[in-house]
Design a protein around this motif. Structure first.
Motif, mmCIF file in Angstrom:
data_model
loop_
_atom_site.group_PDB
_atom_site.id
_atom_site.type_symbol
_atom_site.label_atom_id
_atom_site.label_comp_id
_atom_site.label_asym_id
_atom_site.label_seq_id
_atom_site.Cartn_x
_atom_site.Cartn_y
_atom_site.Cartn_z
ATOM 1 N N MET A 46 0.992 -1.231 0.204
ATOM 2 C CA MET A 46 -0.286 -0.191 -0.036
ATOM 3 C C MET A 46 0.738 1.130 0.000
ATOM 4 S SD MET A 46 -3.252 -0.678 -0.221
ATOM 5 C CE MET A 46 -3.928 0.762 0.305
ATOM 6 N N THR A 47 2.010 1.334 0.676
ATOM 7 C CA THR A 47 2.958 2.403 0.818
ATOM 8 C C THR A 47 3.307 2.812 -0.558
ATOM 9 O OG1 THR A 47 3.629 1.937 3.078
ATOM 10 C CG2 THR A 47 5.033 3.443 1.721
ATOM 11 N N HIS A 48 3.785 1.714 -1.384
ATOM 12 C CA HIS A 48 4.455 1.844 -2.580
ATOM 13 C C HIS A 48 3.396 2.192 -3.790
ATOM 14 C CE1 HIS A 48 8.179 -0.801 -2.132
ATOM 15 N NE2 HIS A 48 8.058 0.304 -1.017
ATOM 16 N N ALA A 49 2.004 1.935 -3.262
ATOM 17 C CA ALA A 49 0.888 2.146 -4.324
ATOM 18 C C ALA A 49 0.727 3.605 -4.028
ATOM 19 C CB ALA A 49 -0.274 1.420 -3.856
ATOM 20 N N LEU A 50 0.704 4.086 -2.845
ATOM 21 C CA LEU A 50 0.368 5.723 -2.695
ATOM 22 C C LEU A 50 1.754 6.291 -3.362
ATOM 23 C CD1 LEU A 50 -1.428 7.603 -1.233
ATOM 24 C CD2 LEU A 50 -0.056 7.467 0.747
ATOM 25 N N VAL A 51 2.919 6.017 -3.313
ATOM 26 C CA VAL A 51 3.870 6.512 -4.097
ATOM 27 C C VAL A 51 3.564 6.913 -5.488
ATOM 28 C CG1 VAL A 51 6.399 6.510 -4.639
ATOM 29 C CG2 VAL A 51 5.801 5.961 -2.025
ATOM 30 N N ARG A 52 3.234 5.750 -6.086
ATOM 31 C CA ARG A 52 2.764 5.796 -7.346
ATOM 32 C C ARG A 52 1.638 6.753 -7.692
ATOM 33 N NH1 ARG A 52 3.527 -0.012 -6.720
ATOM 34 N NH2 ARG A 52 1.211 -0.412 -6.636
ATOM 35 N N VAL A 53 0.749 6.863 -6.805
ATOM 36 C CA VAL A 53 -0.111 7.973 -6.981
ATOM 37 C C VAL A 53 0.551 9.424 -6.944
ATOM 38 C CG1 VAL A 53 -2.256 9.079 -5.952
ATOM 39 C CG2 VAL A 53 -2.208 6.652 -5.963
ATOM 40 N N TYR A 54 1.186 9.697 -6.045
ATOM 41 C CA TYR A 54 2.050 10.708 -6.022
ATOM 42 C C TYR A 54 2.942 11.058 -7.150
ATOM 43 C CZ TYR A 54 1.412 12.525 -1.409
ATOM 44 O OH TYR A 54 0.691 12.917 -0.088
ATOM 45 N N ALA A 55 3.462 10.059 -7.914
ATOM 46 C CA ALA A 55 4.068 10.072 -9.244
ATOM 47 C C ALA A 55 3.367 10.332 -10.488
ATOM 48 C CB ALA A 55 4.661 8.855 -9.412
ATOM 49 N N GLN A 56 1.794 10.044 -10.300
ATOM 50 C CA GLN A 56 1.018 10.296 -11.181
ATOM 51 C C GLN A 56 0.444 11.885 -10.958
ATOM 52 O OE1 GLN A 56 -1.507 6.863 -10.712
ATOM 53 N NE2 GLN A 56 -1.695 6.787 -12.821
ATOM 54 N N VAL A 57 0.057 12.191 -9.998
ATOM 55 C CA VAL A 57 -0.580 13.462 -9.732
ATOM 56 C C VAL A 57 0.605 14.545 -9.614
ATOM 57 C CG1 VAL A 57 -1.917 14.836 -7.895
ATOM 58 C CG2 VAL A 57 -2.481 12.250 -8.517
ATOM 59 N N ARG A 58 1.699 14.258 -8.933
ATOM 60 C CA ARG A 58 2.721 15.331 -8.966
ATOM 61 C C ARG A 58 2.313 16.532 -8.324
ATOM 62 N NH1 ARG A 58 6.171 12.123 -11.504
ATOM 63 N NH2 ARG A 58 7.988 13.398 -11.070
ATOM 64 N N ASP A 59 1.430 16.206 -7.207
ATOM 65 C CA ASP A 59 0.984 17.397 -6.254
ATOM 66 C C ASP A 59 0.415 16.823 -5.168
ATOM 67 O OD1 ASP A 59 0.559 19.959 -5.452
ATOM 68 O OD2 ASP A 59 -0.425 20.459 -7.480
ATOM 69 N N HIS A 60 0.042 17.574 -4.164
ATOM 70 C CA HIS A 60 -0.518 17.264 -2.801
ATOM 71 C C HIS A 60 -1.734 16.359 -3.196
ATOM 72 C CE1 HIS A 60 2.130 19.377 -0.313
ATOM 73 N NE2 HIS A 60 1.843 20.512 -1.008
ATOM 74 N N LEU A 61 -2.061 15.495 -2.371
ATOM 75 C CA LEU A 61 -3.493 14.330 -2.782
ATOM 76 C C LEU A 61 -4.607 14.790 -1.849
ATOM 77 C CD1 LEU A 61 -1.457 11.197 -3.091
ATOM 78 C CD2 LEU A 61 -1.635 12.772 -5.010
ATOM 79 N N ASP A 62 -5.588 14.339 -2.393
ATOM 80 C CA ASP A 62 -6.762 14.496 -1.455
ATOM 81 C C ASP A 62 -7.840 13.226 -1.537
ATOM 82 O OD1 ASP A 62 -8.034 14.641 -3.807
ATOM 83 O OD2 ASP A 62 -8.542 16.721 -3.828
ATOM 84 N N ALA A 63 -8.790 12.829 -0.873
ATOM 85 C CA ALA A 63 -9.566 11.816 -1.059
ATOM 86 C C ALA A 63 -9.826 11.497 -2.332
ATOM 87 C CB ALA A 63 -10.825 12.135 -0.195
ATOM 88 N N TYR A 64 -10.215 12.178 -3.283
ATOM 89 C CA TYR A 64 -10.443 12.104 -4.707
ATOM 90 C C TYR A 64 -9.368 11.345 -5.550
ATOM 91 C CZ TYR A 64 -15.241 14.303 -4.628
ATOM 92 O OH TYR A 64 -16.279 14.517 -4.220
ATOM 93 N N ALA A 65 -8.001 11.749 -5.127
ATOM 94 C CA ALA A 65 -6.787 11.027 -5.812
ATOM 95 C C ALA A 65 -6.867 9.692 -5.391
ATOM 96 C CB ALA A 65 -5.637 11.690 -5.266
ATOM 97 N N ILE A 66 -7.234 9.164 -4.200
ATOM 98 C CA ILE A 66 -7.491 7.988 -3.806
ATOM 99 C C ILE A 66 -8.532 7.165 -4.660
ATOM 100 C CG2 ILE A 66 -7.994 6.423 -1.929
ATOM 101 C CD1 ILE A 66 -5.408 7.985 -1.642
ATOM 102 N N ALA A 67 -9.507 7.581 -4.870
ATOM 103 C CA ALA A 67 -10.703 7.023 -5.638
ATOM 104 C C ALA A 67 -10.334 7.193 -7.252
ATOM 105 C CB ALA A 67 -11.974 8.001 -5.752
ATOM 106 N N ASP A 68 -9.267 8.121 -7.695
ATOM 107 C CA ASP A 68 -9.228 8.210 -9.245
ATOM 108 C C ASP A 68 -7.893 7.449 -9.622
ATOM 109 O OD1 ASP A 68 -11.444 10.013 -9.429
ATOM 110 O OD2 ASP A 68 -10.435 11.668 -9.457
ATOM 111 N N HIS A 69 -6.976 7.088 -8.439
ATOM 112 C CA HIS A 69 -5.641 6.529 -9.034
ATOM 113 C C HIS A 69 -5.494 5.315 -8.187
ATOM 114 C CE1 HIS A 69 -4.711 10.101 -11.549
ATOM 115 N NE2 HIS A 69 -5.273 10.762 -10.617
ATOM 116 N N LEU A 70 -5.561 5.438 -6.531
ATOM 117 C CA LEU A 70 -5.283 4.411 -6.000
ATOM 118 C C LEU A 70 -6.220 3.129 -5.988
ATOM 119 C CD1 LEU A 70 -3.174 3.263 -3.823
ATOM 120 C CD2 LEU A 70 -4.895 3.768 -1.960
ATOM 121 N N VAL A 71 -7.388 3.162 -6.024
ATOM 122 C CA VAL A 71 -8.323 2.158 -6.123
ATOM 123 C C VAL A 71 -8.077 1.432 -7.772
ATOM 124 C CG1 VAL A 71 -10.722 1.576 -6.577
ATOM 125 C CG2 VAL A 71 -9.992 3.023 -4.561
ATOM 126 N N PRO A 72 -7.931 2.224 -8.748
ATOM 127 C CA PRO A 72 -7.750 1.444 -10.178
ATOM 128 C C PRO A 72 -6.329 0.774 -9.980
ATOM 129 C CG PRO A 72 -8.586 3.720 -10.389
ATOM 130 C CD PRO A 72 -8.326 3.789 -8.945
#
Length: 391
Positions: free
Chosen positions: A84-110
């Motif tokens: 899960m930690t590495h998955a969250l790093v991948r989300v940061y790598a996609q968004v390249r900005d601060h995250l919010d709950a919507y980023a979890i829905a849009d990126h982490l879940v997929p």
């Protein structure tokens, strides 16, 4: 000005991010094989305390032995904490900005649902969704299938350490800024957890951010946590760390730390048979893992090896406790033993250093955006007469 020696030199951002992420993964792998057991059971099973990487509790019968089957916990395999930690790093790598709950829905879940990855405990390539625990599968059920508002999706989930265990990247992206880490983690964790589970995610992120600050110490990390934590989480951290301050070795601290956190822990004395009131929302309680992890870092005076081994030998949910203790100690600059890191990386078939390289780059980008946004706000505020001459 006295030149800094190698011993006194402040660890760089790169070193602290690497220390935190590699340290978290190694702690996770060391704690996995003894997760769910008591210190007494660990002592008996291993004819002494665990001092490094060990094999599965049930040896070669790990595929069928209950209650853990079919997971190969041990031999340097990371668990879902690291996945899960590495998955969250991948989300940061996609968004390249601060995250919010919507980023979890849009990126982490997929990411969890669609991309097969090597799962060390399954010794196979599979979707991460097939390994994560029920509390994490909740993300998929609520966000993908239930279309719940991401900011509220965590309501109704069991309250545990599920969100907190992978929040180290949030603290690192907000390096040396604990309040910002706390706020961002609370937003992200809203998609996953509520109550003291969500609060622990915020406080753990703040602890990691505080540990990256120049001159940071275990005491300064604890102070940052106490300045932000609320309700039972704050009380639990305070009581456990008061107890920890009276110990200098983990052996003597094992029972006292458990006694200190017990009034705030809803699971009860038998970790594998939680009480009927376990893991329900409450302002009076806290997860067990974070206060104990902070306590072990304090007992160890920030030393990585000592803090992680204390967390591992504490038992119960010790892979998550060691993940948190490892992240905080690594962020403080305490070196992760190279032999442990190499063995965990090889056994888990994971490059433990690549996520750190990625997150360091992203963190610098985000900081640049933060500076730009702050300066734009200062300019706008000044133009409307907000700044006084004395400012």
């Amino acid at each position: 000005m006295t030149p800094q020696t190698e011993e006194s030199r402040e660890a760089s951002l790169d070193e602290r991010i690497t220390g935190a992420l590699v340290g978290a993964a190694v702690g996770d792998a060391l704690g996995g094989p003894v997760e769910g057991y008591s210190p007494a059971q660990i002592l008996q099973r291993h004819a002494g305390r665990v001092h490094g990487i060990v094999g599965p509790w049930n040896g070669d019968a790990w595929r069928t032995a209950r209650p853990v089957a079919p997971y190969h916990k041990g031999d340097g395999h990371v668990t879902d904490d690291t996945l899960m930690t590495h998955a969250l790093v991948r989300v940061y790598a996609q968004v390249r900005d601060h995250l919010d709950a919507y980023a979890i829905a849009d990126h982490l879940v997929p990411d969890l649902m669609t991309t097969p990855r090597w799962i060390p405990e399954l010794e196979a390539e599979a979707l991460p969704l097939h390994r994560i625990f029920l509390a994490e599968k909740w993300l998929v059920a609520r966000l993908h299938y239930g279309h719940v508002d991401p900011r509220e999706a965590g309501v109704g989930n069991i309250v545990n350490c599920g969100a907190a265990m992978y929040m180290a990247p949030v603290g690192l992206v907000n390096a040396a800024n604990p309040p910002a880490a706390y706020t961002e983690a609370l937003d992200i964790a809203g998609a996953h957890q509520s109550s003291y589970g969500r609060e622990a995610a915020g406080v753990f992120a703040a602890a990691v951010a505080a540990a990256t600050a120049p001159g940071a110490t275990p005491d300064s990390v604890i102070s940052a946590c106490l300045s932000l934590a609320k309700d039972g989480t704050r009380e639990a951290v305070e009581k456990v760390c008061e107890t920890a301050s009276r110990h200098r070795d983990f052996e003597s601290a094992l029972a006292p730390l458990r006694e200190a956190v017990a009034p705030y822990d809803t699971v009860g004395p038998d970790y594998r048979s939680p009480s009927l009131g376990a893991r329900r929302p409450s302002r009076l309680h806290a997860i067990e893992e974070l206060p104990v992890a902070l306590g072990m870092v304090l007992v160890a005076d920030g030393d990585y090896r000592h803090a992680v081994l204390g967390a591992v030998n504490y038992g119960r949910d010790c892979d998550s406790i060691a993940t948190m203790a490892g992240a905080i100690s690594g962020a403080l600059g305490s070196p992760v033993p190279e032999d442990w890191a190499k063995q965990v990386s090889e056994a888990s078939r994971l490059d433990l250093w690549e996520p750190a390289t990625t997150l360091t780059s992203v963190t610098r980008e985000i900081f640049g955006r933060d500076v730009h946004r702050r300066r734009a706000h200062e300019t706008a505020f000044t133009e409307i007469g907000g700044r006084r001459c004395s400012d």
